[in-house]
Design an enzyme around this catalytic site. Structure first.
Site, PDB file in Angstrom:
ATOM      1  N   ARG A 208       2.615   8.884   4.743  1.00 26.09           N
ATOM      2  CA  ARG A 208       1.569   9.417   5.633  1.00 26.09           C
ATOM      3  C   ARG A 208       1.424  10.912   5.396  1.00 26.09           C
ATOM      4  NH1 ARG A 208       3.661   6.516  11.216  1.00 26.09           N
ATOM      5  NH2 ARG A 208       3.536   4.400  10.400  1.00 26.09           N
TER       6      ARG A 208
ATOM      7  N   ARG B  20       0.836  -1.207   0.000  1.00 22.28           N
ATOM      8  CA  ARG B  20       0.000   0.000   0.000  1.00 22.28           C
ATOM      9  C   ARG B  20       0.866   1.250   0.000  1.00 22.28           C
ATOM     10  NH1 ARG B  20      -0.051  -1.597   5.650  1.00 22.28           N
ATOM     11  NH2 ARG B  20      -1.297  -3.465   5.414  1.00 22.28           N
TER      12      ARG B  20
ATOM     13  N   ARG C 280      18.400 -13.875   4.086  1.00 19.68           N
ATOM     14  CA  ARG C 280      19.364 -12.788   4.231  1.00 19.68           C
ATOM     15  C   ARG C 280      19.933 -12.886   5.634  1.00 19.68           C
ATOM     16  NH1 ARG C 280      21.279 -10.600  -0.005  1.00 19.68           N
ATOM     17  NH2 ARG C 280      21.530  -8.529   0.911  1.00 19.68           N
TER      18      ARG C 280
ATOM     19  N   ARG D  57      21.803   0.570   8.279  1.00 20.38           N
ATOM     20  CA  ARG D  57      21.409   1.435   9.393  1.00 20.38           C
ATOM     21  C   ARG D  57      22.423   1.341  10.520  1.00 20.38           C
ATOM     22  NH1 ARG D  57      16.205  -1.681  12.224  1.00 20.38           N
ATOM     23  NH2 ARG D  57      17.248  -3.645  12.573  1.00 20.38           N
TER      24      ARG D  57
ATOM     25  N   GLU E 292      24.881  -1.936  10.717  1.00 24.56           N
ATOM     26  CA  GLU E 292      24.232  -3.169  10.241  1.00 24.56           C
ATOM     27  C   GLU E 292      24.374  -3.323   8.723  1.00 24.56           C
ATOM     28  OE1 GLU E 292      20.444  -3.748  12.237  1.00 24.56           O
ATOM     29  OE2 GLU E 292      19.641  -4.644  10.418  1.00 24.56           O
TER      30      GLU E 292
ATOM     31  N   ASP F 210       6.793 -11.403  13.563  1.00 24.31           N
ATOM     32  CA  ASP F 210       7.062 -10.498  14.676  1.00 24.31           C
ATOM     33  C   ASP F 210       6.860 -11.264  15.979  1.00 24.31           C
ATOM     34  OD1 ASP F 210       7.937  -8.020  13.701  1.00 24.31           O
ATOM     35  OD2 ASP F 210       5.907  -7.468  13.069  1.00 24.31           O
TER      36      ASP F 210
ATOM     37  N   TYR G  76       8.809 -14.715   8.126  1.00 23.02           N
ATOM     38  CA  TYR G  76       9.162 -13.619   9.030  1.00 23.02           C
ATOM     39  C   TYR G  76       7.994 -13.468  10.015  1.00 23.02           C
ATOM     40  CZ  TYR G  76      10.141  -9.414  11.405  1.00 23.02           C
ATOM     41  OH  TYR G  76      10.374  -8.534  12.424  1.00 23.02           O
TER      42      TYR G  76
HETATM   43  C1  LIG Z   1      16.949  -8.131  12.891  1.00 21.26           C
HETATM   44  C2  LIG Z   1      15.601  -8.487  13.428  1.00 21.26           C
HETATM   45  C3  LIG Z   1      14.877  -7.552  14.134  1.00 21.26           C
HETATM   46  C4  LIG Z   1      13.619  -7.878  14.645  1.00 21.26           C
HETATM   47  N1  LIG Z   1      12.933  -6.906  15.293  1.00 21.26           N
HETATM   48  C5  LIG Z   1      11.705  -7.188  15.758  1.00 21.26           C
HETATM   49  C6  LIG Z   1      10.935  -6.167  16.379  1.00 21.26           C
HETATM   50  O1  LIG Z   1      11.372  -5.017  16.516  1.00 21.26           O
HETATM   51  N2  LIG Z   1       9.690  -6.498  16.824  1.00 21.26           N
HETATM   52  C7  LIG Z   1       9.168  -7.766  16.685  1.00 21.26           C
HETATM   53  O2  LIG Z   1       8.032  -7.992  17.111  1.00 21.26           O
HETATM   54  N3  LIG Z   1       9.890  -8.743  16.113  1.00 21.26           N
HETATM   55  C8  LIG Z   1      11.132  -8.490  15.643  1.00 21.26           C
HETATM   56  N4  LIG Z   1      11.858  -9.497  15.055  1.00 21.26           N
HETATM   57  C9  LIG Z   1      11.308 -10.871  15.000  1.00 21.26           C
HETATM   58  C10 LIG Z   1      11.737 -11.732  16.240  1.00 21.26           C
HETATM   59  O3  LIG Z   1      13.127 -11.860  16.272  1.00 21.26           O
HETATM   60  C11 LIG Z   1      11.054 -13.099  16.130  1.00 21.26           C
HETATM   61  O4  LIG Z   1       9.656 -12.925  16.243  1.00 21.26           O
HETATM   62  C12 LIG Z   1      11.466 -14.104  17.199  1.00 21.26           C
HETATM   63  O5  LIG Z   1      12.849 -14.188  17.352  1.00 21.26           O
HETATM   64  C13 LIG Z   1      10.946 -15.491  16.830  1.00 21.26           C
HETATM   65  O6  LIG Z   1      11.215 -16.407  17.879  1.00 21.26           O
HETATM   66  P1  LIG Z   1      11.451 -17.942  17.562  1.00 21.26           P
HETATM   67  O7  LIG Z   1      11.524 -18.617  18.893  1.00 21.26           O
HETATM   68  O8  LIG Z   1      10.478 -18.441  16.575  1.00 21.26           O
HETATM   69  O9  LIG Z   1      12.876 -18.001  16.825  1.00 21.26           O
HETATM   70  P2  LIG Z   1      14.361 -17.739  17.382  1.00 21.26           P
HETATM   71  O10 LIG Z   1      14.390 -16.540  18.244  1.00 21.26           O
HETATM   72  O11 LIG Z   1      15.259 -17.773  16.194  1.00 21.26           O
HETATM   73  O12 LIG Z   1      14.645 -19.017  18.280  1.00 21.26           O
HETATM   74  C14 LIG Z   1      14.977 -20.279  17.729  1.00 21.26           C
HETATM   75  C15 LIG Z   1      15.994 -20.917  18.650  1.00 21.26           C
HETATM   76  O13 LIG Z   1      16.245 -22.269  18.206  1.00 21.26           O
HETATM   77  C16 LIG Z   1      17.606 -22.558  18.366  1.00 21.26           C
HETATM   78  N5  LIG Z   1      17.936 -23.653  17.450  1.00 21.26           N
HETATM   79  C17 LIG Z   1      17.885 -23.617  16.096  1.00 21.26           C
HETATM   80  N6  LIG Z   1      18.233 -24.816  15.592  1.00 21.26           N
HETATM   81  C18 LIG Z   1      18.510 -25.609  16.660  1.00 21.26           C
HETATM   82  C19 LIG Z   1      18.922 -26.990  16.776  1.00 21.26           C
HETATM   83  N7  LIG Z   1      19.101 -27.790  15.709  1.00 21.26           N
HETATM   84  N8  LIG Z   1      19.137 -27.484  18.014  1.00 21.26           N
HETATM   85  C20 LIG Z   1      18.952 -26.702  19.123  1.00 21.26           C
HETATM   86  N9  LIG Z   1      18.550 -25.408  19.052  1.00 21.26           N
HETATM   87  C21 LIG Z   1      18.337 -24.883  17.837  1.00 21.26           C
HETATM   88  C22 LIG Z   1      18.305 -21.248  18.044  1.00 21.26           C
HETATM   89  O14 LIG Z   1      19.601 -21.202  18.636  1.00 21.26           O
HETATM   90  C23 LIG Z   1      17.356 -20.219  18.643  1.00 21.26           C
HETATM   91  O15 LIG Z   1      17.728 -19.866  19.948  1.00 21.26           O
HETATM   92  C24 LIG Z   1      13.090  -9.181  14.470  1.00 21.26           C
HETATM   93  C25 LIG Z   1      13.814 -10.128  13.752  1.00 21.26           C
HETATM   94  C26 LIG Z   1      15.036  -9.779  13.207  1.00 21.26           C
HETATM   95  C27 LIG Z   1      15.764 -10.795  12.379  1.00 21.26           C
END
Ligand SMILES: Cc1cc2nc3c(=O)[nH]c(=O)nc-3n(C[C@H](O)[C@H](O)[C@H](O)COP(=O)(O)OP(=O)(O)OC[C@H]3O[C@@H](n4cnc5c(N)ncnc54)[C@H](O)[C@@H]3O)c2cc1C
Length: 385
Positions: free
Chosen positions: A179, A175, A251, A281, A302, A352, A350
């Site tokens: 703003r 979209r 990425r 950034r 970054e 949040d 992706y």
């Molecule tokens: C740069 C960046 C900025 C972000 N900023 C925001 C934000 O401002 N606001 C927001 O709401 N969200 C944000 N997010 C999204 C947020 O990071 C995710 O929602 C969140 O991390 C997802 O949690 P998860 O548990 O699914 O994954 P993860 O946090 O990746 O956890 C997965 C875990 O599994 C472990 N793992 C993987 N494979 C194995 C294996 N084989 N054996 C044992 N352990 C393993 C990893 O070590 C990790 O600790 C951002 C993401 C990024 C990349």
């Protein structure tokens, strides 16, 4: 469900912690493993010893949601303080306000337009010869015209994705990204904040249950989960199958950390839109905790690039090629018994933090319902495609 049933959760990020907690509360014995040496996954925060600044180790995280239940859930495990994400961008040696708003437009064009005038002005700038935009560039040109596109979208997008916006689909820019008022709050959500003592402290409280054990520094491999009634896997979907269908494209980010005496940039996030500047950034972490005072500062410069084996996968690419490959992994996952793939890596999306928690809560509830009905648990809560 049998009382005391053993459940294995791979990953101690938000997905794993929330599922583990819900199941432990329902009477399961939950074992969580994580390959990293800390809990919290990519939301991990830790205090820098020298400056005292709370550092968002894998990039800055701002919590924002419209989901009242999720907001109440996180507030049950941590004190959230109000935080509004206000991002600036440096382009052509000038600093502008983001997302592109009335201030940005007036600054950039040296005008003092009111909302309706600005709307009419941007409509004049927009390229109306493009009727059926196919690429990101065409979509942006149709929405905002060449001048704003080149200053605020082109360079940043190219650096972020590693390819020209002419190679990206129009769907990325759904979209009008402008703003016509002075609202520079990055998010529209009703609830926004950051936990006072960081995300890892919040995750530690979620994991603090007598029926949860967490083992860090342990890499789970397929086939290791014998003796468990079910496995919830929040690690990479392709990694689980040993990359049998190739690596799903991501990425990755490189963070060049530096410290500074005083205030480096006066804000938490400064984007760099010019292609000549290689980083996307700079984030200055103490500004994510404006309730704290620190003389020193910790910043991350970054850089975004293609993820190679051994890198941390950050953003799933999910273009046509990756989706075809993902379909093959989904088919493999659906043949696997006793495993549910969850979270950003397990479903190659992706997500949040609020969506991650919502899905983790729903996954745990579905599991408990299915067990009560003696029905099988699906491989995914939602189809990842
Ligand atoms: C740069 C960046 C900025 C972000 N900023 C925001 C934000 O401002 N606001 C927001 O709401 N969200 C944000 N997010 C999204 C947020 O990071 C995710 O929602 C969140 O991390 C997802 O949690 P998860 O548990 O699914 O994954 P993860 O946090 O990746 O956890 C997965 C875990 O599994 C472990 N793992 C993987 N494979 C194995 C294996 N084989 N054996 C044992 N352990 C393993 C990893 O070590 C990790 O600790 C951002 C993401 C990024 C990349």
């Amino acid at each position: 469900m049998k009382a005391g049933e053993r459940i294995l959760v791979v990953g101690a990020g938000l997905s794993g912690a929330v599922i583990g907690r819900e199941l432990a509360q329902a009477g399961c014995k939950v074992e969580i493993v994580d390959s990293r040496g800390h809990i919290g996954g990519n939301c991990h925060t830790e205090r820098d010893a020298a400056t005292g600044v709370m550092v968002h180790v894998y990039g800055p995280h701002v919590f924002h949601t419209d989901d009242a239940e999720v907001w109440s859930y996180v507030n049950g495990f941590g004190t959230f303080l109000p935080y509004r994400n206000r991002v600036k961008t440096t382009v052509g040696g000038q600093v502008y306000s983001l997302p592109v708003n009335l201030h940005t437009i007036n600054q950039f064009f040296g005008r003092s337009l009111r909302p309706d005038e600005a709307r009419a002005f941007i409509e004049e700038q927009a390229d109306r010869t493009i009727s059926d935009p196919r690429t990101f560039e065409e979509q942006a040109l149709r929405f905002v015209g060449r001048a704003l596109y080149e200053a605020f979208f082109k360079g940043y997008t190219q650096k972020q994705w590693g390819c020209s916006p002419t190679e990206l689909p129009a769907s990325i820019l759904k979209r009008l990204p402008v703003r016509f008022n002075y609202d520079d709050n990055y998010f529209f959500h009703a609830y926004q904040g950051i936990p006072k003592d960081g995300y890892s402290a919040m995750v530690a409280r979620i994991l603090d249950h007598p029926d949860i054990t967490v083992t860090l520094g342990t890499d789970f491999r397929r086939g290791q989960g014998t003796g468990f009634a079910h496995i919830f896997h929040s690690g990479p979907l392709d990694g689980y199958f040993d990359y049998a269908r190739g690596r799903l494209g991501y990425r990755t980010l490189d963070f060049e950390r530096f410290t500074h005496d005083g205030d480096y940039q006066g804000c938490a996030v400064m984007n760099y839109g010019d292609l000549a500047v290689p980083h996307t950034r700079i984030t200055e972490h103490k500004h994510f905790a404006p309730w704290e005072e620190h003389a020193g500062s910790v910043c991350y410069r970054e850089f975004s690039r293609a993820c190679e084996p051994g890198d941390i996968p950050y953003y799933p690419i999910r273009l046509v090629e990756e989706k075809a490959q993902l379909a093959e992994y989904v088919a493999l996952a659906q043949m696997e018994r006793g495993v549910t793939f969850v979270g950003r890596l397990g479903t190659y999306r992706y997500l949040d933090m609020d969506v991650t928690i919502r899905e983790a809560l729903d996954t745990a509830r579905l599991f408990l319902d299915r067990r009560a009905a003696e029905a099988a648990m699906p491989s995914f809560l939602k189809p990842p495609l």
